[in-house]
Design a protein around this motif. Structure first.
Motif, short mmCIF file in Angstrom:
data_model
loop_
_atom_site.label_atom_id
_atom_site.label_comp_id
_atom_site.label_asym_id
_atom_site.label_seq_id
_atom_site.Cartn_x
_atom_site.Cartn_y
_atom_site.Cartn_z
N THR A 52 0.93 -1.25 0.14
CA THR A 52 0.08 -0.08 0.16
C THR A 52 0.84 1.15 -0.03
O THR A 52 0.71 2.02 -0.57
CB THR A 52 -0.83 0.04 1.10
OG1 THR A 52 -1.83 -1.24 1.22
CG2 THR A 52 -1.92 1.22 1.24
N TRP A 53 1.92 1.19 0.67
CA TRP A 53 2.68 2.48 0.79
C TRP A 53 3.80 2.41 -0.39
O TRP A 53 3.86 3.59 -0.83
CB TRP A 53 3.67 2.11 2.14
CG TRP A 53 2.86 2.63 3.45
CD1 TRP A 53 2.46 1.51 4.35
CD2 TRP A 53 2.35 3.77 3.94
NE1 TRP A 53 1.82 1.95 5.12
CE2 TRP A 53 1.85 3.71 5.20
CE3 TRP A 53 2.56 5.01 3.31
CZ2 TRP A 53 1.18 4.68 5.72
CZ3 TRP A 53 1.97 6.08 4.13
CH2 TRP A 53 1.32 5.96 5.42
N PHE A 87 3.62 5.75 -2.63
CA PHE A 87 4.96 6.75 -2.90
C PHE A 87 4.95 6.63 -4.49
O PHE A 87 5.85 7.57 -5.06
CB PHE A 87 6.27 5.89 -2.19
CG PHE A 87 6.06 6.14 -0.96
CD1 PHE A 87 5.77 7.54 -0.25
CD2 PHE A 87 6.60 5.06 0.27
CE1 PHE A 87 5.99 7.67 1.08
CE2 PHE A 87 6.71 5.35 1.35
CZ PHE A 87 6.30 6.68 2.00
N ASP A 88 4.64 5.86 -5.26
CA ASP A 88 4.72 5.73 -6.43
C ASP A 88 4.00 6.99 -7.03
O ASP A 88 4.31 7.39 -8.46
CB ASP A 88 3.96 4.56 -7.24
CG ASP A 88 4.96 3.50 -7.06
OD1 ASP A 88 6.28 3.53 -6.82
OD2 ASP A 88 4.49 2.26 -7.25
#
Length: 112
Positions: A101-102, A106-107
């Motif tokens: 999920t992180w 961040f993408d």
């Protein structure tokens, strides 16, 4: 014997001529009585010599307060992320703990 009786007994021997004199005599007697009632501090009540002036030992030391503050901030961050991702994003709130999920979040910030 009550305090007023002392004043009245004193006035009977030498009654003042005016109300102002009686009031002055009564106030002087009360002031003298207050002076005798003042207590001097005992050895137990005297503060110990302290080179840091009025320093008192704290209930919670500074390091404990800092740890509590940092931990509360971390808890607020996690709860806020869960509420934002789960409540506003209409997804599973526990997915916040998933590293994928992180990585997905961040993408969005990284642009190639």
């Amino acid at each position: 014997m009550e305090p007023n009786e002392k004043l009245h007994n004193k006035n009977k021997t030498n009654p003042p001529e005016t109300r102002k004199a009686a009031r002055h005599q009564r106030k002087a007697a009360q002031k003298a009585e207050r002076k005798t009632e003042k207590k001097r501090p005992t050895e137990e009540q005297k503060p110990l010599y302290n080179p840091f002036f009025a320093y008192k030992k704290r209930r919670f030391p500074i390091w404990q307060r800092l740890i509590a503050l940092i931990s509360l901030c971390c808890i607020a961050l996690v709860v806020g992320a869960m509420l934002g991702y789960g409540g506003l994003g209409h997804r599973n709130p526990f997915a916040v703990f998933n590293p994928d999920t992180w990585q997905h979040i961040f993408d969005f910030f990284r642009t190639d």
